[in-house]
Design an enzyme around this catalytic site. Structure first.
Site, PDB file in Angstrom:
ATOM      1  N   GLU A  35      -3.210 -10.208  25.019  1.00 17.02           N
ATOM      2  CA  GLU A  35      -2.976 -10.978  23.880  1.00 17.02           C
ATOM      3  C   GLU A  35      -2.529  -9.861  22.707  1.00 17.02           C
ATOM      4  OE1 GLU A  35      -5.309 -14.134  22.127  1.00 17.02           O
ATOM      5  OE2 GLU A  35      -3.880 -14.551  20.600  1.00 17.02           O
ATOM      6  N   ARG A 264     -16.319  -7.898  33.504  1.00 21.48           N
ATOM      7  CA  ARG A 264     -15.805  -7.148  32.103  1.00 21.48           C
ATOM      8  C   ARG A 264     -16.566  -6.070  32.100  1.00 21.48           C
ATOM      9  NH1 ARG A 264     -13.196 -10.406  28.771  1.00 21.48           N
ATOM     10  NH2 ARG A 264     -13.237  -9.340  26.757  1.00 21.48           N
ATOM     11  N   LYS A 274     -11.900  -7.702  20.347  1.00 17.81           N
ATOM     12  CA  LYS A 274     -10.976  -7.436  19.486  1.00 17.81           C
ATOM     13  C   LYS A 274     -11.177  -8.034  18.005  1.00 17.81           C
ATOM     14  CE  LYS A 274      -7.841  -8.454  22.224  1.00 17.81           C
ATOM     15  NZ  LYS A 274      -6.645  -8.979  22.884  1.00 17.81           N
TER      16      LYS A 274
END
Ligand code: ATP
Ligand code: MG
Length: 756
Positions: A35, A264, A274
């Site tokens: 994103e 992850r 982020k």
């Protein structure tokens, strides 16, 4: 790069191979779907390496796709940062960035289709009620009363939602699945919501935006993705992914994509999401998204990390099914490992102390190799030397503790590449601060074979000539957080940035620019800041120190209370040696010719020193053996006991003998060593089995060089125009083409001759 050919294939590649073998897909298509709401970080690098790496290994392709379904947080500057990151890591997205927003019309049509099938409805319950109706893990939910709306009514409402007739939150579109599903995500998940917001690409065309769960699977389908690889937190979303595609009948003709999850990447001493990074950037805790202390790709790039080091790190940590935290020391290891053999070594003094050499007159230039490494490489510079020089302030101590090996009133020291000096007088200011040393040099002690002085020194220190040195700014970075698992701003390390304005560097670094990255001897690896550097005001970033000082610091602080008195400074803070260790150290440095760093490592560790001595008894090559034992063997012994090692001291001696008699190159030796640690096979056997014998015959190497020269006319032209740095490029290509088997020395000579 990717070790897809190694015997331990990761589980994703196993799945991909099976799917190709069974004919399920003709081509592997993956995607990297960030994103664009922040700069990518090292976790994204992991995802890039997996997705682009798999596509490359199996001759498929990978789409770079912006998952831009949330208009309020996204921005083109993030798109640019993502493109940069992918390119910098060496992957190719065919100059074609995909955007989920480009599929908005198609996704809308699929929603209409679901409504018509009675599989989706417009719900008008408010958020709170909706949450209550969803139930709990132990209790089934209840379906909203609006779920009974007719298809016509749903179509009408949905179209008006799109046209912008309602306020944010007034209605949503939901899938009609199962309000009592054990997987809570399947309890009529949201497909669309109303958002009156400007989208950075779609503009104001839409008042509704699809949810991740609806958009992602469809975007994958539209792009013909085969393997949709995501992180573990999406495990429960997989059911929705499948439901959407199957309910719409996608995949009945050609195969549809399937989702696969991996763990992850988390790294200690930093934050990664982020959102948290954005807080640091906006809060001014760092200078921007590319602050060298951040775990962003832009940060690593600016700090001086190489793409290779990041790729090696990602490969090295593997792909797992369970979340775990990786030690940042591992990342630091991989950049050190990458730069160690590559970059020139130069002299820089961070905290200058003047030394006047009273018995020296005039000046001279001392030829010194940039690459005093194991692997020979051409390149040297001239070090100006005269009566006045600067050394590092803490390389002199007037009242040294035991175990201090540098300059003292009683102890001479070698100036790296130059002479041995002896302190004659210490000059202080009114406050008692040392401001100058008066010393004498020993004319017959010049470094190398010229040294006939017979003077014994315990270390060599960096220095610069007072007249010729250049002033530089040096930025020393440390970890941004002082806690291993930081919880918030209160855990920020207040000393994460230290700026030194008046460091002094030897002139050749600025004048000749032999590289952008350097080892400042005894200090660490440094990089000319790509933004702030100018010849008038040179700025260098510290990439990483020479050793993992954090691990060491921690140990010292633990034992410091009991051994306060013994705390000494050798290279930073280290505890003093015992008498036995000191004796070994002296023997290693004076009799066996080891440098003090290696000798120090071996002497202080009983396991290492006895391993070393055992190997030495088999094959007498003190320096080469010391290097492998203090580095590679030491690394193994961090986790294992000697009796758990798969290899013996005798085998290490055997390996070094093969390097010594030029049977194999030192590069190949590393590979053989890795294999020994895994299999315990004899090195000779490994070399025979794998055909790793070094190629030194010029007639075999020559044609390879010709080919590489023919393939790179641009670089040949640049080289001939004076960019001699490219010699390294050609040598590297030849070594690569031979799988590291070519004798680097021979290659060097041949390449240099051919490019003349
Ligand atoms: P963050 O929470 O840091 O913002 P994200 O998952 O929201 O990360 P996206 O931009 O949606 O970030 O992620 C793009 C791709 O990168 C996804 O496939 C995601 O799974 C992957 N990714 C993100 N963070 C990591 C990580 N730490 N380790 C591995 N992959 C990651
Ligand atoms: Mg996110």
């Amino acid at each position: 790069m990717s070790k897809s050919n190694s015997n331990s294939k990761d589980f994703l590649r196993t799945i991909v191979e099976e799917d190709l073998k069974s004919g399920k897909y003709k081509e592997v298509v993956t995607r990297f779907p960030p994103e664009p709401n922040g700069f990518p970080h090292i976790g994204h690098a992991k995802s890039i390496v997996i997705n682009f790496g798999i596509a490359r290994d199996y001759h498929g392709h990978c789409n770079l796709r912006m998952d831009d379904t949330n208009p309020t947080k996204e921005d083109t500057k993030y798109v640019e940062a993502l493109k940069d990151a992918v390119e910098w890591l060496g992957f190719d997205f065919d100059n074609n960035v995909h955007f989920t927003s480009d599929y908005f019309p198609k996704i809308y049509d699929y929603a209409i289709q679901l409504i018509k099938m009675g599989k989706a409805y417009v719900d008008s319950t408010n958020e709170e009620e909706m949450r209550e109706l969803r139930g709990t893990v132990t209790e089934a939910g209840k379906r909203s009363k609006y779920a009974d709306r007719s298809v016509e009514e749903n179509l009408d409402l949905f179209e008006r939602m799109k046209k912008g007739e309602f306020k944010d939150g007034e209605h949503v579109l939901r899938a009609k699945i199962d309000m009592s599903a054990a997987n809570m995500k399947m309890r009529d998940p949201l497909l669309y919501r109303i958002r009156h917001a400007h989208h950075f690409r779609a503009g104001d065309a839409w008042s509704i935006y699809p949810m991740y769960d609806f958009a992602h699977c469809l975007a994958d389908y539209i792009e013909g993705v085969s393997h949709s690889i995501c992180t573990l937190e999406f495990e429960n979303n997989r059911d929705i992914y499948n439901w959407v595609l199957d309910t719409l009948g996608l995949g009945s003709i050609s195969p549809r994509p399937y989702q696969h999850e991996f763990a992850r990447l988390g790294i200690n001493y930093t934050v990664m999401s982020k959102r948290k990074l954005l807080e640091l950037v906006e809060g001014g805790q760092v200078s921007g998204w590319d602050d060298p202390r951040l775990p962003t790709i832009a940060g690593y790039k600016r700090r001086g990390y190489t793409p290779e080091s990041i790729l090696n790190f990602c490969d090295g940590i593997g792909i797992a099914k369970a979340n775990s935290m990786v030690d940042v020391a591992q990342l630091e290891f991989s950049i050190r490992d990458d730069l160690n053999t590559k970059v020139p070594r130069v002299l820089c003094v961070l905290d200058p102390l003047k030394v006047t050499i009273v018995n020296y007159e005039g000046s001279e230039e001392i030829e010194a190799s940039y690459y005093p490494h194991d692997i020979p490489k051409e390149g040297s510079r001239k070090l100006p030397f005269s009566k006045e020089i600067y050394i590092e302030r803490d390389d002199f101590m007037e009242h040294p503790p035991k175990g201090y090996f540098r300059l003292t009133p009683e102890q001479p020291v070698r100036l790296r590449h130059a002479y041995i000096i002896t302190c004659k007088e210490v000059i202080k200011d009114a406050n008692g601060k040392i401001v100058e040393i008066k010393a004498e040099y020993h004319p017959d002690s010049k470094s190398g074979s010229n040294d006939t002085s017979g003077i014994k020194v315990k270390s060599a220190i960096q220095w610069v000539d007072a007249n010729e040195a250049k002033k530089v700014e040096v930025r020393l970075y440390d970890r941004l957080f002082k806690e291993e698992a930081p919880e918030g701003l209160e855990d920020i390390n207040p000393d994460s940035l230290k700026v030194i304005k008046n460091a002094l560097i030897e002139p050749a670094v600025i004048r000749d620019k032999p590289d952008e990255r350097f080892q400042f001897e005894r200090q660490g690896y440094f990089y000319a800041d790509p933004i702030d550097y100018s010849d008038e005001h040179p700025v260098f970033n510290k990439i990483v120190g020479l050793k993992d000082s954090w691990g060491k610091k921690k140990k010292v602080t633990q034992s410091v209370s009991q051994t306060q008195a013994k705390k000494e400074q050798i290279d930073g803070e280290v505890v003093a040696m015992s008498e036995a260790q000191q004796a070994l150290f002296d023997k290693y440095t004076s009799e066996l010719g080891l440098n003090s760093e290696v000798a120090n490592t071996l002497a202080r560790d009983e396991k290492l020193s006895s391993f070393y001595e055992e190997a030495l008894a088999v094959f007498n090559s003190p320096v080469a053996l010391a290097n492998i034992v203090s580095n590679d063997v030491a690394r193994e012994l961090k986790e294992k006991q000697v009796n758990e090692l798969k290899f013996s001291a005798k085998q290490i001696a055997e390996l070094i003998k093969m390097v010594d008699d030029k049977t194999i190159s030192s590069k190949i030796a590393k590979q053989v060593f890795e294999e020994m640690t895994q299999t315990g096979k004899n090195p000779t056997q490994i070399v025979e089995d794998k055909g790793l014998v070094q190629i030194s015959d010029p007639s075999k190497i020559s044609p390879i060089i010709d080919e590489i020269i023919a393939k790179n006319p641009d670089n040949v032209a640049k080289f001939k125009a004076g960019n001699t740095k490219l010699l390294g490029f050609f040598v590297g290509q030849v070594l690569k083409a031979t799988g590291g088997k070519a004798n680097p020395k021979v290659v060097n000579e041949l390449v240099a001759r051919k490019l003349k």
